[in-house]
Scaffold this motif. Structure first.
Motif, mmCIF file in Angstrom:
data_model
loop_
_atom_site.group_PDB
_atom_site.id
_atom_site.type_symbol
_atom_site.label_atom_id
_atom_site.label_comp_id
_atom_site.label_asym_id
_atom_site.label_seq_id
_atom_site.Cartn_x
_atom_site.Cartn_y
_atom_site.Cartn_z
ATOM 1 N N ALA A 130 0.832 -1.208 0.000
ATOM 2 C CA ALA A 130 0.000 0.000 0.000
ATOM 3 C C ALA A 130 0.864 1.255 0.000
ATOM 4 C CB ALA A 130 -0.928 -0.010 1.209
ATOM 5 N N SER A 131 1.946 1.231 0.749
ATOM 6 C CA SER A 131 2.848 2.380 0.786
ATOM 7 C C SER A 131 3.512 2.594 -0.568
ATOM 8 C CB SER A 131 3.910 2.173 1.867
ATOM 9 O OG SER A 131 4.812 3.256 1.903
ATOM 10 N N TYR A 132 3.944 1.507 -1.189
ATOM 11 C CA TYR A 132 4.575 1.585 -2.515
ATOM 12 C C TYR A 132 3.635 2.212 -3.538
ATOM 13 C CZ TYR A 132 6.171 -0.251 -7.057
ATOM 14 O OH TYR A 132 6.547 -0.383 -8.369
ATOM 15 N N HIS A 133 2.376 1.827 -3.505
ATOM 16 C CA HIS A 133 1.418 2.307 -4.504
ATOM 17 C C HIS A 133 1.129 3.802 -4.386
ATOM 18 C CE1 HIS A 133 -0.384 -1.959 -5.273
ATOM 19 N NE2 HIS A 133 0.802 -1.791 -5.799
ATOM 20 N N GLN A 134 1.338 4.378 -3.210
ATOM 21 C CA GLN A 134 1.021 5.800 -3.064
ATOM 22 C C GLN A 134 2.276 6.682 -3.022
ATOM 23 O OE1 GLN A 134 1.029 7.587 0.559
ATOM 24 N NE2 GLN A 134 2.814 6.220 0.559
ATOM 25 N N GLU A 135 3.421 6.089 -3.327
ATOM 26 C CA GLU A 135 4.658 6.867 -3.321
ATOM 27 C C GLU A 135 4.715 7.835 -4.502
ATOM 28 O OE1 GLU A 135 7.932 4.159 -0.975
ATOM 29 O OE2 GLU A 135 7.658 3.809 -3.110
ATOM 30 N N ILE A 136 5.377 8.933 -4.294
ATOM 31 C CA ILE A 136 5.555 9.964 -5.318
ATOM 32 C C ILE A 136 7.054 10.130 -5.575
ATOM 33 C CG2 ILE A 136 5.211 12.410 -5.878
ATOM 34 C CD1 ILE A 136 2.788 12.378 -4.018
ATOM 35 N N GLY A 137 7.402 10.357 -6.836
ATOM 36 C CA GLY A 137 8.803 10.607 -7.155
ATOM 37 C C GLY A 137 9.562 9.393 -7.631
ATOM 38 N N ARG A 138 8.880 8.258 -7.754
ATOM 39 C CA ARG A 138 9.519 7.069 -8.300
ATOM 40 C C ARG A 138 8.535 6.409 -9.271
ATOM 41 N NH1 ARG A 138 11.866 4.073 -5.055
ATOM 42 N NH2 ARG A 138 11.431 4.972 -3.011
ATOM 43 N N PRO A 139 9.038 5.691 -10.278
ATOM 44 C CA PRO A 139 8.137 4.981 -11.192
ATOM 45 C C PRO A 139 7.471 3.807 -10.478
ATOM 46 C CG PRO A 139 10.426 4.431 -11.667
ATOM 47 C CD PRO A 139 10.457 5.536 -10.652
ATOM 48 N N ILE A 140 6.153 3.782 -10.486
ATOM 49 C CA ILE A 140 5.406 2.683 -9.883
ATOM 50 C C ILE A 140 5.041 1.701 -10.988
ATOM 51 C CG2 ILE A 140 3.410 2.041 -8.493
ATOM 52 C CD1 ILE A 140 5.449 3.894 -7.096
ATOM 53 N N VAL A 141 5.558 0.508 -10.905
ATOM 54 C CA VAL A 141 5.328 -0.500 -11.944
ATOM 55 C C VAL A 141 3.861 -0.921 -11.926
ATOM 56 C CG1 VAL A 141 5.939 -2.804 -12.764
ATOM 57 C CG2 VAL A 141 7.701 -1.306 -11.792
ATOM 58 N N LYS A 142 3.222 -0.836 -13.075
ATOM 59 C CA LYS A 142 1.802 -1.185 -13.184
ATOM 60 C C LYS A 142 1.587 -2.622 -13.639
ATOM 61 C CE LYS A 142 0.403 2.938 -12.070
ATOM 62 N NZ LYS A 142 -0.256 3.166 -10.749
ATOM 63 N N VAL A 143 2.504 -3.120 -14.485
ATOM 64 C CA VAL A 143 2.364 -4.472 -15.028
ATOM 65 C C VAL A 143 3.644 -5.249 -14.758
ATOM 66 C CG1 VAL A 143 1.933 -5.883 -17.073
ATOM 67 C CG2 VAL A 143 0.863 -3.621 -16.861
ATOM 68 N N LEU A 144 3.502 -6.411 -14.140
ATOM 69 C CA LEU A 144 4.646 -7.263 -13.836
ATOM 70 C C LEU A 144 4.492 -8.572 -14.596
ATOM 71 C CD1 LEU A 144 7.163 -7.116 -12.004
ATOM 72 C CD2 LEU A 144 5.873 -8.389 -10.286
ATOM 73 N N LEU A 145 5.511 -8.914 -15.387
ATOM 74 C CA LEU A 145 5.537 -10.175 -16.121
ATOM 75 C C LEU A 145 6.397 -11.159 -15.340
ATOM 76 C CD1 LEU A 145 5.059 -11.980 -18.594
ATOM 77 C CD2 LEU A 145 6.976 -10.821 -19.717
ATOM 78 N N CYS A 146 5.828 -12.304 -14.984
ATOM 79 C CA CYS A 146 6.546 -13.228 -14.105
ATOM 80 C C CYS A 146 5.879 -14.597 -14.158
ATOM 81 C CB CYS A 146 6.526 -12.692 -12.673
ATOM 82 S SG CYS A 146 4.852 -12.325 -12.079
ATOM 83 N N ASP A 147 6.359 -15.499 -13.316
ATOM 84 C CA ASP A 147 5.667 -16.773 -13.177
ATOM 85 C C ASP A 147 4.579 -16.629 -12.113
ATOM 86 O OD1 ASP A 147 6.905 -16.942 -10.681
ATOM 87 O OD2 ASP A 147 8.467 -18.308 -11.369
ATOM 88 N N ASP A 148 4.015 -17.742 -11.710
ATOM 89 C CA ASP A 148 2.856 -17.704 -10.809
ATOM 90 C C ASP A 148 3.262 -17.816 -9.340
ATOM 91 O OD1 ASP A 148 0.093 -17.422 -10.528
ATOM 92 O OD2 ASP A 148 -0.216 -19.582 -10.359
ATOM 93 N N ALA A 149 4.524 -17.512 -9.035
ATOM 94 C CA ALA A 149 5.008 -17.620 -7.658
ATOM 95 C C ALA A 149 4.320 -16.589 -6.764
ATOM 96 C CB ALA A 149 6.520 -17.421 -7.622
ATOM 97 N N PRO A 150 4.051 -16.933 -5.510
ATOM 98 C CA PRO A 150 3.278 -16.041 -4.633
ATOM 99 C C PRO A 150 3.947 -14.708 -4.340
ATOM 100 C CG PRO A 150 4.187 -17.905 -3.406
ATOM 101 C CD PRO A 150 4.376 -18.211 -4.853
ATOM 102 N N GLN A 151 5.288 -14.649 -4.377
ATOM 103 C CA GLN A 151 5.957 -13.400 -4.012
ATOM 104 C C GLN A 151 5.698 -12.268 -4.997
ATOM 105 O OE1 GLN A 151 7.591 -16.241 -4.755
ATOM 106 N NE2 GLN A 151 9.466 -15.897 -5.935
ATOM 107 N N PHE A 152 5.184 -12.595 -6.189
ATOM 108 C CA PHE A 152 4.931 -11.556 -7.187
ATOM 109 C C PHE A 152 3.482 -11.059 -7.179
ATOM 110 C CE2 PHE A 152 8.341 -14.179 -9.348
ATOM 111 C CZ PHE A 152 9.370 -13.310 -9.016
#
Length: 251
Positions: A130-152
């Motif tokens: 939640a903190s990452y999503h509301q940060e200002i001044g850094r690029p917030i990644v909207k789409v992540l390409l990965c496998d189905d591992a839970p950490q992503f």
């Protein structure tokens, strides 16, 4: 990750992440990769959990946490107990905390260090996301390409699943019956034929083409062969349609 890592996050609308085990001075570590069409960075971390994935996307800056509407929604998705969620509602809202302050909050809720370990981790993950999503001044990644591992999962607005990783589940099947061997070979041929259709879509990203591909996906992954393990695997791929076909977006 430094300046290079910070810049790579600005180069593309998506990022691809993966990890693999490695050894460092006789201890288990993980080689991490983050990349897009224009750049790739490799580095090594001690863990491969959700907080580590966030560390990577935040260029390893000091962690921050927040209790807000999104974090409480994430707590439910991460299956934190209602009892603990109710206790967390007493914490100050909409102000960011550093990791030391976050640990102090958690120590009050879980005074016994041997209890509530999983809940502590889930609470930290929810508040860090939640903190990452509301940060200002850094690029917030909207789409992540990965496998189905839970950490992503849950880190970004959208998750695009990797076809190569999905294919590995089929490659792990070891049919003994000749008919089952033929079923697997035949299906994998159709599987990669469908994947090639996705490349054609890149040259013609229309609503009509997207609809055709969606229908073909449903048809292919509704296949039943009588080979139970294969049929179960096909059904699992179908259940991940949203992630594995995330690239199908008409222009």
């Amino acid at each position: 990750m430094g300046i290079l890592g910070s810049n790579i996050l600005r180069l593309s609308s998506y990022q691809q992440m993966d990890d693999t085990g490695c050894r460092v001075n006789g201890e288990n570590y993980y080689t991490q990769i983050i990349c897009n069409d224009l750049a790739t960075v490799f580095f090594t971390t001690k863990h491969k959990n959700r907080l580590t994935a966030l560390d990577i996307l935040r260029n390893f800056e000091s962690r921050s946490f927040i209790f807000n509407d999104e974090s409480f929604s994430l707590l439910k998705q991460l299956r934190v107990s209602k009892k603990n969620i109710n206790l967390l509602h007493e914490v100050e809202k909409n102000n960011t905390f550093n990791e030391q302050k976050m640990q102090e909050i958690l120590n009050k809720i879980f005074p016994d260090p041997n209890k509530g370990k999983n809940n502590r981790i889930r609470i930290m993950e929810a508040c860090a996301i939640a903190s990452y999503h509301q940060e200002i001044g850094r690029p917030i990644v909207k789409v992540l390409l990965c496998d189905d591992a839970p950490q992503f999962k849950l880190i970004t607005d959208e998750l695009s699943l990797c076809w190569v990783h999905d294919d590995r589940h089929y490659k792990r099947l070891r049919p003994v019956v000749p008919d089952h061997q033929n079923d697997l070979t035949d299906f994998l041929g159709r599987y990669w034929d469908f994947y090639r259709i996705l490349y054609e879509y890149k040259d013609n990203p229309t609503c009509e083409h997207a609809s055709i591909i969606s229908t073909k996906f449903d048809t292919l992954f509704s296949t039943t062969t009588g080979y139970t393990e294969l049929d179960d695997r096909i059904a699992k791929t179908k259940s991940k349609k949203k992630g594995i076909t995330n690239s199908i977006k008409p222009s």
